[in-house]
Design a protein around this motif. Structure first.
Motif, mmCIF file in Angstrom:
data_model
loop_
_atom_site.group_PDB
_atom_site.id
_atom_site.type_symbol
_atom_site.label_atom_id
_atom_site.label_comp_id
_atom_site.label_asym_id
_atom_site.label_seq_id
_atom_site.Cartn_x
_atom_site.Cartn_y
_atom_site.Cartn_z
ATOM 1 N N LYS A 285 34.918 114.934 43.376
ATOM 2 C CA LYS A 285 36.226 114.523 42.854
ATOM 3 C C LYS A 285 36.737 115.477 41.788
ATOM 4 O O LYS A 285 37.911 115.861 41.788
ATOM 5 C CB LYS A 285 36.144 113.106 42.284
ATOM 6 C CG LYS A 285 37.498 112.580 41.814
ATOM 7 C CD LYS A 285 37.399 111.194 41.227
ATOM 8 C CE LYS A 285 38.776 110.682 40.807
ATOM 9 N NZ LYS A 285 39.476 111.579 39.872
ATOM 10 N N GLU A 286 35.873 115.866 40.846
ATOM 11 C CA GLU A 286 36.311 116.779 39.787
ATOM 12 C C GLU A 286 36.779 118.104 40.370
ATOM 13 O O GLU A 286 37.768 118.686 39.917
ATOM 14 C CB GLU A 286 35.181 117.015 38.783
ATOM 15 C CG GLU A 286 34.946 115.857 37.836
ATOM 16 C CD GLU A 286 33.922 116.178 36.773
ATOM 17 O OE1 GLU A 286 33.266 117.236 36.877
ATOM 18 O OE2 GLU A 286 33.771 115.375 35.836
ATOM 19 N N ASP A 289 40.192 117.616 42.130
ATOM 20 C CA ASP A 289 41.272 117.582 41.136
ATOM 21 C C ASP A 289 41.559 118.981 40.602
ATOM 22 O O ASP A 289 42.719 119.349 40.361
ATOM 23 C CB ASP A 289 40.897 116.655 39.978
ATOM 24 C CG ASP A 289 40.836 115.196 40.402
ATOM 25 O OD1 ASP A 289 41.400 114.864 41.463
ATOM 26 O OD2 ASP A 289 40.218 114.399 39.678
ATOM 27 N N SER A 293 45.037 120.943 40.831
ATOM 28 C CA SER A 293 45.639 121.355 39.568
ATOM 29 C C SER A 293 45.931 122.851 39.551
ATOM 30 O O SER A 293 47.012 123.281 39.121
ATOM 31 C CB SER A 293 44.709 120.989 38.404
ATOM 32 O OG SER A 293 45.232 121.443 37.177
#
Length: 748
Positions: A285-286, A289, A293
């Protein structure tokens, strides 16, 4: 054992090969750039050969910087070495890597030829498929900074025969660094950023690899990140206990916040940006993201459109090579990435259309077709995706355009009443003999015992006293302290800061003051100082660009300031250096503004103290009003006014206010004053070359209206006064290490 001598490694041929491969994006403390080095490349490389082989070679001290760790608020120290040192290290690394690689475990995947992340992921998956579902996710605490020099050099003495070669590696290992003007000795660890460091890291951890191999422990290691495998909980506990004991012998410790035991089926874990849960893989997930981004940042930040296309294609290469091989095209993550790009590019299309830079579908289509979209497979799918982007963008543009038309009258009324309220909530007193007191629910002004004005106390936000012959009651002071109403005293003779202010003593927080002191002389101070300067100069540049739309004479100062801004943010290592760069930039700014008003007033340069001309006197008076408002919000946020990060500390001055006001000067005061000059508003000097009473009142009204007006900020319409308050609280969070301070950049 490696038996080749240093002389066989450091040859002209090998250095040329190394030079072609080293990173050339930074400059060391010797200030030798790539351009300077290449002017006489052959001679410079030959000089290195001679110095190394004669024993006269010594590396330059490094420049230490700190960068944020990935997905963390922690900072990672990086050493920036001189170009010549990177070339020597690269030549040694190329030679030794080829020799030592055959001794490394095949389960080590970081910094090695023909290895890499995809193969590491496949190995992890293979272990899980074979039933090793009990996992120890191991992260070594501060690995690069904690390697024992003694143990590493002892290891090298067993593996490298030539003493000269060992000696030069030791020199690089022990080489210290300068952080600003302070030299930092290097007693342990290896420099992240050095070309030799990846090899030295693998040599050191190879001991741990073979410990696991000899004990028949399943593992996959990539740099200092590892995964250990077991078939049962008991086996895993035994493996972890043995590993921790052996790590202590290498002076290494597991990171307690990141190292953990997991059951793959029940819990899952992240490794190299991939999530392993059961027998399925997905992007962590990180990392997901982070990809979105970065994608959005490229679309938003890079101009012109062709530059954005180039940067996106570079990112797409990495995605295709790695992360998109992990997930299926029909997976939710694939769809999420595709939709995120669609949305982001649609916004960019709307933005370009709004600015009139691109106006037709054909123009957008031609540029977007240059993108190597990783989320489509065929030419037909690509064409359809491009059409979706264009249609979404143009629909958004038309919707916003219609909204702006329908909202125009409402916005005009909003601005009108905001200006009214901004001035009606402030008491400005400059008349000699005025008395301020409290009567029931109002603040009253009296002259010669008669009430001349009343303001409801709930309406008053601020009192500005611009006379030395004004008195007030103790009841008024108590009321202002209770209700948070600031009382600011401004010098009639146009000093640019209030000489005094009264606030409640409830706003001073000792813990925050200590934190302000704690970050002085740290990278965090420089980071905050750079943000203040960036905000100031960017707003000055934007104001000149705004004026240049009509005057067409400011191209040169704008270009000079933009170049200096980039230079100061990259090169400045201290607040003093920042101020020096900013001063050079300011010369161009004020010269540009002088050209705008040269046919109306005599203004040639900026004068802060003792000004006797109209423009500088008006600016100084306007700044005083702005300073007092910034100071008010700084106090309310609990900041200590005498602990600053950009300006030099002075116990007699609120130097933090000087820092914070920088990003608002151009947007609030400069814009208001020069607008008044250009509009030929009745600003005058008296016989003493000071602003007359009517001019001071008019300037006060204009500055207060500007502070109370609405502007677009962070996708919302906000009062400038609200933004000043938000910036103060953001600074508090930055001081506490909870966020990064970002300056206010106004919309012109």
């Amino acid at each position: 054992m490696y038996t080749q001598s240093l002389e066989t490694i450091i040859t002209l041929k090998n250095l040329k090969q190394a030079y072609a491969l080293v990173s050339k994006t930074s400059i060391g403390l010797d200030l030798v750039s790539v351009e300077l080095f290449e002017k006489d490349l052959q001679k410079n490389l030959q000089e290195i050969v001679e110095k190394v082989n004669s024993g006269r070679y010594a590396p330059e001290p490094m420049s230490r910087i700190y960068v944020p760790k990935e997905n963390s608020t922690e900072l990672r120290p990086l050493g920036l070495g001189a170009l010549k040192d990177k070339i020597v290290q690269k030549a040694i690394a190329l030679e030794l890597s080829a020799y030592f690689d055959k001794e490394f475990s095949d389960k080590s995947y970081g910094y090695r030829a023909n290895k890499g992340t995809l193969k590491a992921i496949s190995r992890v998956k293979d272990y899980i498929n074979r039933g090793s579902v009990y996992v120890y996710r191991l992260d070594i605490e501060n690995f690069f900074e904690s390697i024992s020099h003694h143990k590493l050099l002892s290891l090298l003495s067993q593996r490298i025969e030539d003493e000269k070669l060992r000696h030069i590696i030791a020199l690089f290992l022990k080489n210290g660094s300068f952080q600003r003007y302070r030299y930092i000795e290097h007693f342990e660890g290896i420099h992240q950023g050095d070309p030799l460091s990846p090899l030295l890291a693998n040599l050191y951890l190879n001991q741990l690899d073979w410990f696991w191999e000899n004990n028949k422990i399943g593992f996959v290691r990539f740099a200092d990140d590892s995964v250990l495998f077991a078939h049962s909980q008991k086996e895993l506990n035994h493996t972890v206990a043995m590993t921790k004991r052996y790590m202590r012998s290498l002076s290494l410790l597991p990171n307690p916040n990141k190292s953990k035991k997991v059951h793959v089926i029940k819990e899952g874990f992240d490794f190299l940006g991939v999530n392993f849960k059961g027998f399925e893989l997905s992007i962590a997930k990180e990392k997901l993201d982070q990809i979105i981004s970065k994608q959005n940042d490229i679309v938003k930040r890079f101009h012109p459109f062709s530059e954005m296309t180039l940067r996106l294609n570079e990112q797409f290469v990495g995605l295709k090579r790695y992360y998109l091989k992990i997930i299926e095209e029909d997976s939710p993550q694939f769809e999420l990435l595709q939709n995120a790009l669609l949305l982001s590019l649609g916004k960019r299309v709307a933005q370009e259309r709004k600015r009139g830079l691109l106006t037709t579908k054909r123009a957008f289509r031609a540029l977007l077709m240059e993108l190597e979209f990783p989320y489509v497979s065929t030419p037909t799918e690509k064409k359809d995706f491009v059409e979706r982007i264009i249609n979404r963008g143009l629909e958004a543009y038309l919707a916003q355009k219609n909204y702006r038309k329908s909202n125009k009258k409402i916005s005009a009324k909003k601005r009108e009443y905001a200006k009214r309220y901004a001035t009606s909530s402030v008491l400005y007193i400059s008349e000699v003999g005025t008395f301020l007191g409290v009567a029931k629910h109002s603040i009253v002004l009296k002259q010669k015992g008669k009430v001349i004005y009343k303001m409801p106390k709930t309406q008053c936000e601020r009192i500005i006293i611009a006379s030395t012959s004004v008195s007030f009651s103790g009841a008024l002071v108590k009321l202002c302290a209770t209700m948070g109403i600031a009382i600011d005293f401004i010098d009639l003779y146009a000093k640019s800061t209030p000489y005094a202010s009264l606030y409640s003593n409830n706003n001073s927080y000792a813990k925050l003051s200590l934190k302000q002191l704690h970050i002085l002389n740290t990278p965090q101070q420089l980071k905050i100082a750079k943000a203040f300067i960036k905000g100031k100069v960017k707003n000055q540049i934007n104001y000149l660009k705004y004026l240049n739309r009509y005057h067409k004479i400011l191209d040169m100062p704008i270009l000079s300031m933009e170049k200096r801004l980039t230079s100061m943010l990259e090169k400045a290592q201290t607040p003093n250096e920042l101020m020096g760069y900013e001063g050079q930039s300011a010369v161009h700014y004020w010269q540009g503004l002088s050209h705008i008003v040269e046919d109306k007033v005599n203004f040639t340069h900026r004068i802060t103290y003792g000004a006797d001309d109209l423009v500088n006197s008006a600016l100084n008076y306007g700044y005083a009003i702005l300073y007092s408002r910034v100071q008010y919000h700084a106090v309310r946020a609990g900041l200590s006014l005498h602990i600053s990060f950009l300006h030099a500390l002075d116990s007699n001055k609120p130097t933090l206010v000087y820092d914070m006001v920088e990003e608002f000067r151009a947007f609030v005061v400069d814009r208001a004053i020069f607008s008044m000059i250009n509009s030929r508003e009745p600003l005058k000097l008296d016989k003493n070359n000071k602003l007359d009473s009517k001019s001071r009142q008019l300037i006060t009204k204009k500055i207060l209206e500007k502070i109370g007006s609405f502007t677009k900020h962070k996708r919302a319409s906000k009062k400038v006064d609200t933004i000043i308050s938000e910036q103060a609280y953001m600074l508090v969070r930055a001081i506490k290490g909870l966020t990064t301070y970002k300056p206010f950049i106004g919309k012109y």
